[in-house]
Design a protein around this motif. Structure first.
Motif, short mmCIF file in Angstrom:
data_model
loop_
_atom_site.label_atom_id
_atom_site.label_comp_id
_atom_site.label_asym_id
_atom_site.label_seq_id
_atom_site.Cartn_x
_atom_site.Cartn_y
_atom_site.Cartn_z
N GLU A 1 -53.36 14.96 82.17
CA GLU A 1 -53.33 16.40 82.43
C GLU A 1 -52.73 17.16 81.25
N HIS A 2 -51.71 16.60 80.63
CA HIS A 2 -51.11 17.23 79.45
C HIS A 2 -52.13 17.36 78.34
N THR B 1 -54.36 20.37 78.55
CA THR B 1 -53.67 21.65 78.75
C THR B 1 -53.30 22.30 77.43
N LEU C 1 -48.46 24.97 78.91
CA LEU C 1 -47.77 24.35 80.03
C LEU C 1 -46.55 25.18 80.38
N LYS D 1 -50.88 23.80 71.03
CA LYS D 1 -50.34 23.82 72.39
C LYS D 1 -49.06 24.67 72.45
N HIS E 1 -45.53 25.25 75.02
CA HIS E 1 -44.72 24.76 76.13
C HIS E 1 -43.68 25.83 76.46
N TRP F 1 -44.63 22.54 87.65
CA TRP F 1 -45.28 22.61 86.33
C TRP F 1 -46.65 23.26 86.53
N TYR G 1 -50.26 23.96 84.76
CA TYR G 1 -51.13 23.52 83.66
C TYR G 1 -52.23 24.57 83.48
N ASP G 2 -52.07 25.40 82.42
CA ASP G 2 -52.97 26.54 82.21
C ASP G 2 -53.04 27.33 83.52
N TRP H 1 -50.23 18.27 94.25
CA TRP H 1 -51.18 18.69 93.21
C TRP H 1 -51.96 19.85 93.80
#
Length: 297
Positions: A107-108, A111, A114, A168, A170, A225, A227-228, A242
């Motif tokens: 998943e990271h 993305t 994050l 990316k 964070h 968290w 993710y996008d 999830w």
């Protein structure tokens, strides 16, 4: 989200009941089906009433025992949709922490931005190896799962290479309590705080601390968290959630934004970290034994 999960489990149970009562050979009672499957009839009713989550093997056996094997793909699809949202730690950790880390790494990689909120731990994305080792060790003890600690630590640390990827971003927020939680030794925590302070200058990382004294727009509940704009992962003691429906993701995005309004950044964040460091050194200088250090793991 637990309500949504239960509704999905109830719907699966209703479908199983339908298969039991409308099979080509006629209606089966719960005890009759249990006898065919070699299960206690109580399991039949728990599955049908949404009180127990079926496994893929359970569903295949059920379809075959009711004379309707063609229903297997549909049942597996229902189960896949259900467990993709609530992933129990018991099942995920059956073979250790490394597979869980590998799933998160996927998943990271997908993305670009994050968003992280943590209220009780330093986020895994910025943990030192020693801090991560302490967290994995304690969690494995709690869940009574296989101890593949070193493999899990390596996977987590390797994922941190993304912090230096210019493509990316964070955006990390944490409660001041996460800086003070002695889930490890004081020496490990001191090194972890040094690591945090060093990240405040990275242009790929926005690090915000919500101080204890900050006025809050929303209470600092469980960590999550984002993710996008496609996925939220939140943790509870029994499972990971999830979450991929648009409305729920929007709630988490609004929550993150409200928490950010109470956070400090840059030199102010470094000042909070330094205050926590000084408090830790003062405790050590007095010779006090911090909470959690009465025994070693």
């Amino acid at each position: 989200m637990s309500t949504d999960f239960q509704r999905a489990r109830d719907a699966l149970g209703a479908r199983l009941r339908e298969l039991r009562t409308t099979g080509p050979a006629g209606r089966l009672t719960g005890p009759q089906l249990g006898e065919r499957l070699g299960w206690p009839h109580s399991k039949i009713y728990k599955l049908e009433n949404g009180r127990q989550t079926a496994t893929a093997t359970d569903l295949q056996a059920w379809a075959e025992a009711t004379g309707q094997p063609d229903a297997v793909p549909e049942l597996h699809s229902r189960l896949s949709g259900l467990v993709s949202h609530v992933r129990s730690w018991r099942r995920q950790l059956a073979t250790g922490h490394r597979p869980v880390q590998d799933a998160i790494t996927v998943e990271h990689a997908r993305t670009a931005t994050l968003y992280i909120w943590e209220n009780s731990l330093i986020p895994g994305m910025v943990q030192t190896p020693d801090y991560a080792r302490a967290v994995f060790t304690r969690h494995a003890q709690l869940m009574r799962s296989p101890k593949d600690t070193e493999e899990a630590v390596r996977a987590r640390v390797q994922r941190q290479e993304a912090l230096y990827d210019s493509r990316k971003r964070h955006r990390i927020l944490m409660w001041e309590g996460a800086l003070r939680a002695l889930v490890c030794s004081p020496a490990v925590l001191a090194a972890q705080l040094d690591r945090l302070a060093s990240l405040t200058g990275l242009d790929t990382v926005e690090l915000g601390i919500v101080p204890f004294a900050a006025p809050l727009k929303i209470h600092p509940a469980n960590g999550f968290w984002i993710y996008d704009d496609r996925l939220v992962i939140a943790e509870d003691w029994h499972a990971e959630l999830w979450i991929d429906d648009i409305d729920s993701i929007a709630v988490y995005q609004r929550t993150w934004n409200l928490l950010r309004e109470s956070a400090v950044f840059g030199t102010e964040a470094q000042r909070v970290i330094a205050q926590v460091q000084r408090a830790g050194w003062a405790t050590s200088a007095r010779g006090e034994l911090p909470l959690g250090e009465a025994s070693s793991t």
